[in-house]
Design a protein around this motif. Structure first.
Motif, short mmCIF file in Angstrom:
data_model
loop_
_atom_site.label_atom_id
_atom_site.label_comp_id
_atom_site.label_asym_id
_atom_site.label_seq_id
_atom_site.Cartn_x
_atom_site.Cartn_y
_atom_site.Cartn_z
N PRO A 135 10.79 10.66 3.91
CA PRO A 135 11.36 10.80 2.57
C PRO A 135 10.33 10.40 1.52
O PRO A 135 9.58 9.46 1.72
CB PRO A 135 12.54 9.84 2.59
N GLU A 194 0.79 -1.21 0.00
CA GLU A 194 0.00 0.00 0.00
C GLU A 194 0.83 1.27 0.00
O GLU A 194 0.34 2.30 -0.42
CB GLU A 194 -0.94 0.01 1.21
N ASN A 237 8.95 5.90 -2.04
CA ASN A 237 9.41 5.42 -0.76
C ASN A 237 9.06 3.96 -0.51
O ASN A 237 7.92 3.58 -0.62
CB ASN A 237 8.68 6.27 0.28
N GLY A 238 10.03 3.14 -0.16
CA GLY A 238 9.71 1.74 0.11
C GLY A 238 10.16 0.85 -1.03
O GLY A 238 10.18 -0.37 -0.89
N HIS A 256 -3.84 1.60 -2.42
CA HIS A 256 -5.27 1.29 -2.33
C HIS A 256 -5.97 1.61 -3.64
O HIS A 256 -6.80 0.82 -4.13
CB HIS A 256 -5.91 2.09 -1.20
N ALA A 300 2.55 3.31 2.56
CA ALA A 300 2.19 4.36 3.51
C ALA A 300 3.17 5.53 3.35
O ALA A 300 4.28 5.33 2.89
CB ALA A 300 2.26 3.81 4.91
N PRO A 301 2.88 6.73 3.78
CA PRO A 301 1.65 7.12 4.43
C PRO A 301 0.54 7.57 3.48
O PRO A 301 -0.58 7.78 3.94
CB PRO A 301 2.10 8.31 5.28
N PHE A 302 0.82 7.68 2.20
CA PHE A 302 -0.25 8.18 1.34
C PHE A 302 -1.15 7.06 0.83
O PHE A 302 -2.24 7.31 0.36
CB PHE A 302 0.34 8.95 0.15
N CYS A 303 -0.64 5.81 0.94
CA CYS A 303 -1.46 4.66 0.59
C CYS A 303 -2.02 4.75 -0.82
O CYS A 303 -3.20 4.50 -1.04
CB CYS A 303 -2.61 4.48 1.58
N PRO A 315 0.04 -4.42 3.85
CA PRO A 315 0.78 -3.28 4.41
C PRO A 315 2.26 -3.41 4.07
O PRO A 315 2.74 -4.50 3.78
CB PRO A 315 0.54 -3.40 5.91
N ASP A 316 2.98 -2.28 4.13
CA ASP A 316 4.40 -2.30 3.75
C ASP A 316 5.20 -3.28 4.57
O ASP A 316 6.20 -3.81 4.13
CB ASP A 316 5.02 -0.92 3.95
#
Lengths: 330, 546
Positions: free
Chosen positions: A290, A191, A247-248, A199, A193-196, A216-217
């Motif tokens: 970031p 997903e 990010n991620g 979804h 996060a934090p903006f997801c 979830p991440d």
């Protein structure tokens, strides 16, 4: 006077474009297209007599545009493309043979001082028309990028695969939807996060009937062992073949490497940027959240772009075909 | 597997007729009961048990089933074969055998359908002793069997086939198992919790419950079958109010203390056996509220063993006092003092100027950091958190309250901040026998990225969380949390509001994951600092001690 009107009109349009850039929220494809359209308008409406003048104008505007939104690198890329187009058209008008320009790249590196003799001061009447036509071709190419990438989907996705992706990328969405017309497979979306944004991606994919799961991440590594491929989009492709992506993505790439799962990046050519990692374009990053990750090229298996598939080690060559070395710094 | 070898051997025995004769009366009775479709009631089972004991004392050459059979009980009650003494005593050491004709007979010899490990172990020892005596008497006639009998006397050691009962909560896709569970719960008068939502196909063997439908809605108030403190505990578990391995174990033990205090032995019953039977429905209830953790499992095993070890002539008050003391000791030793010992070891590993990364909220790691801060070590902490539980916020709160300098990031930023980190401290939910660390989902990811950046990873874990299970991935045995937790509402809009209506969309909310031992550099326990792969050694040492 009509000339002055044109100029003020042009100035207004540029201002409007800059304001929109600062606001953000547009996809990179759209940004690229509108940048190219604006550059075409500048070419058509600005006052210039020689190629050198035009290049100066475009460079100036380009600097303003990149300063407005440093993280949106497609703007700078389009500017560099247009500059290269101008150089090429100028060279063609001058009549110098094309072969001479396309020497072996090694030779070019060694004799790179040669092109500074050109000062682009000659005036050619058909230059304007030629440049505008070339920019039109560029626009056509831009419009077809997503479809070109999506067309290659069936070559890379087999049936009953489990594919993982992260966040939301319109390119990857089109890619997967195209493959889903003929093949059945399962998609896992992290997903982000934090903006997801993941979804949105999941809802969009599942509406087309693709089996989607949102995770979830934190669960990326846990489920990676059952994933056959990782397909991601990116914000920018860097000159060394690395990525600046959401990010991620670095964690995702490490997990894929650990399980020896291929990592495929779907990115159109206009995202290719002559920057190298470590440049200060991370100005939008604050210490705690970031926005982008740097993914080194050794974690990437394949780049799928509108011109086909490439290994990360080949990116430097594509770069030299798209941009002129002198334009790397606007 | 043991089944097939046993089956092969039972064919050789030809003992079926022999055994069937003795159990004829029982056979008919049990067949009748089975026909009626009911399991044996408790009284019947006890009666049968007593009869069997008398038979054993009476007839020397009537052998009971091999002792190891009781350990291996599965939900579908297999039977243990009766084998005559004349067959090789080596067969005594074989595990149980399902034999077609003697199914009813053998069922009578197993007193309960679902023996607990501790009871089974005691029975096993008793039976082993009986058989050893019998065999030694035989051996006087047949000298050859002497060495074999001593083999049968050996305690169940590592080479015993490790056929354990498969826990129900990872067999949700097997309808037979689900039916069995439903029947058992019905008997214990505990409501069955139903699954919720679309389950991702890879996890169809696990339960997935919704937090909005707690089990307590389905039981009457006041609950007659379940002790109120257990009901409260179950609710706290299912709503996530009590979360975290240590917290859950301690809460469980306290609730059990309450139960023991309020317990009174009914007439004609012995305290050890009856109390253990009383605890079983409570454990089922708690299991339904939220699957038991490894630490809780170990605590329950310990309690059951302590209860069974109460000598029968002990008076009730004395026995209860003894049990309460045992529980207090357990909590003190295994949790509180262990935490102190681990802190002492771990603080040596923290040097001034360190940047320590922690993930989520581990009570042990928080304790270590607070102790280190009090001992004037200079360090700062980066707390990594992840959706949807966001437990890191709790850890952040606790650390900041003590005055420790903290930074807070989400797990997607881990590869961004890791270059500045000098050490990673992780807590564990359980340590598995193959060296894998089972912990909150996301731990393995952090360990992976830390390894990529060559940052040392230290896991802190008390020994009571060591578990004999083995696992290599996070799929086979895990827990699925409420999928609705993943839905996030931003500015009043949410993307996944009606995810249930979209047929091909699934939400996966895993609770645990396993970290391979090559990502972990050190495990700090109260026994010292050990590598991940030494977990089975510790388990073995503990078993020998007990």
């Amino acid at each position: 006077m009509p000339g002055a009107d044109k100029e003020t009109d042009l100035g207004e349009r540029i201002e409007a474009f800059l304001a929109e850039l600062k606001r953000g929220g547009r996809g990179s494809g759209e940004t690229a297209r509108s940048t190219a359209a604006l550059l075409r308008r500048i070419t058509a409406q600005a006052r210039w007599s020689s190629a050198g003048d035009l290049m100066e104008i475009i460079r100036k505007e380009g600097r303003r545009m990149t300063a407005a939104q440093p993280s949106e690198t497609t703007v700078g890329n389009m500017v560099r493309r247009v500059l290269k187009i101008i150089r090429e058209e100028y060279a063609r008008s001058r009549g110098s043979s094309e072969e001479a320009d396309q020497q072996e790249s090694l030779h070019k590196l060694l004799t790179s001082g040669g092109s500074s003799e050109e000062n682009f001061r000659q005036h050619f009447a058909p230059l304007k028309a030629n440049v505008i036509e070339a920019i039109n071709e560029l626009l056509t190419e831009l419009e077809g990028t997503t479809d070109n990438i999506a067309m290659q989907a069936l070559e890379h996705i087999h049936s009953n695969e489990v594919i993982m992706t992260i966040g939301r990328s319109r390119t990857v969405e089109a890619f997967l939807k195209d493959a889903a017309r003929k093949r059945k497979f399962h998609v896992i979306v992290a997903e982000c996060a934090p903006f997801c944004q993941g979804h949105e991606m999941a809802t969009s994919l599942s509406e087309d009937g693709i089996e989607t799961t949102v995770i979830p991440d934190a669960a990326i590594f846990a489920v990676m062992s059952r994933v056959n491929k990782v397909i991601i989009g990116t914000q920018t492709v860097l000159a060394n073949g690395g990525l600046r992506a959401v990010n991620g993505t670095h964690t995702l790439a490490l997990a894929a490497k650990h399980h020896s799962t291929p990592l495929i990046v779907c990115a159109p050519m206009f995202k290719l940027s002559p920057q190298v990692p470590g440049q200060n374009s991370l100005t939008c990053v604050n210490a705690h959240c970031p926005v982008f990750d740097y993914v080194p090229p050794e974690l990437i298996t394949l780049f799928i772009s509108n011109i086909g598939g490439n290994a990360p080690s080949y990116i430097y060559r594509l770069m030299s075909e798209l941009y002129h070395p002198e334009d790397h710094e606007l | 597997m043991a089944d097939s070898e046993g089956r092969g051997q039972s064919k050789q025995t030809g003992s079926i007729n022999h055994a069937a004769d003795e159990g004829d009366g029982k056979l008919h009775e049990i067949a009748r009961v089975k026909d009626e479709g009911k399991d044996l009631t408790k009284e019947e089972k006890q009666r049968l048990r007593k009869e069997k004991k008398q038979q054993k004392k009476g007839k020397k050459d009537d052998k009971g089933p091999t002792e190891k059979g009781t350990d291996k009980e599965k939900k579908v009650p297999p039977s243990t074969a009766s084998q005559p003494v004349t067959q090789s005593p080596a067969q005594k050491a074989q595990s149980a055998v399902p034999v077609v004709a003697s199914v009813p007979v053998s069922e009578s010899t197993t007193p309960t359908d679902k023996p607990t490990k501790s009871k089974a172990e005691l029975k096993a020892e008793r039976r082993a002793r009986q058989e050893a005596e019998r065999a030694s008497k035989q051996a006087k006639k047949e000298p050859g069997s002497q060495p074999a009998s001593s083999k049968s006397k050996a305690p169940p050691n590592e080479l015993q086939p490790a056929v354990k009962r498969l826990p129900e909560h990872i067999q949700v896709d097997d309808p037979a198992v689900v039916r069995k569970l439903a029947k058992k719960l019905e008997r214990q008068q505990i409501p069955l919790r139903s699954d919720y939502g679309y389950k991702v196909s890879l996890f169809s063997h696990l339960h997935q419950y919704s937090r909005k439908a707690p089990l307590t809605q389905q039981i009457s108030i006041p609950a007659t079958v379940i002790h109120p403190s257990i009901v409260r505990l179950g609710l706290q578990y299912s709503q996530g109010i009590v979360a975290g391995s240590n917290a859950r174990s301690v809460a469980l033990l306290h609730a059990f203390k309450q139960v023991i205090q309020d317990y009174s032995t009914p007439p004609n019953e012995e305290l050890p056996r009856d109390l253990v039977n009383k605890l079983k429905p409570y454990i089922s209830f708690l299991n339904q509220c939220r699957p038991l953790s490894a630490s809780m499992g170990n605590a329950i095993k310990y309690i059951k063993k302590e209860i069974s070890n109460i000598p029968s002539q002990c008076k009730e008050e004395e026995a209860k006092k003894k049990l309460l003391l045992c529980i207090d000791n357990y909590v003190n030793e295994k949790i509180t003092l262990a935490a102190k010992a681990i802190s002492k070891c771990a603080i040596d590993k923290i040097s001034d100027g360190d940047v320590i990364l922690v993930y989520g909220c581990s009570s042990l790691v928080n304790h270590i950091l607070c102790e280190a801060f009090e001992k004037q070590r200079k360090f700062r902490v980066i707390v990594v958190d992840s959706r949807p539980r966001l437990e890191g916020r709790e850890a952040l709160r606790r650390l900041v309250k003590r005055g420790i300098r903290c930074t807070y990031v989400l797990i997607s930023a881990v590869s961004y901040i890791l270059p500045e980190v000098s050490k990673v401290f992780l807590g564990a939910h359980a340590l598995l026998a193959n060296g894998y660390v089972m912990s909150r989902v996301g731990t393995s990811q952090i360990a992976l990225v830390a390894k990529a950046y060559n940052v040392p990873v230290l896991v802190c874990c008390e020994t009571y969380k060591f578990c004999e299970r083995v696992q290599t991935d996070s799929f086979v045995s895990n827990e699925l949390d409420d999928p609705d937790d993943l839905i996030v509402t931003r500015e009043g809009k949410t993307q996944l509001a009606d995810w249930q209506s979209v047929k091909s969309l699934g939400l996966l909310n895993l609770v645990y994951d396993v970290t391979p031992p090559d990502f972990v550099d050190l495990v700090i326990t109260e026994l010292g600092m050990i590598p991940c792969t030494s977990v089975p050694v510790v388990l073995r040492v503990k078993n020998v001690d007990q």
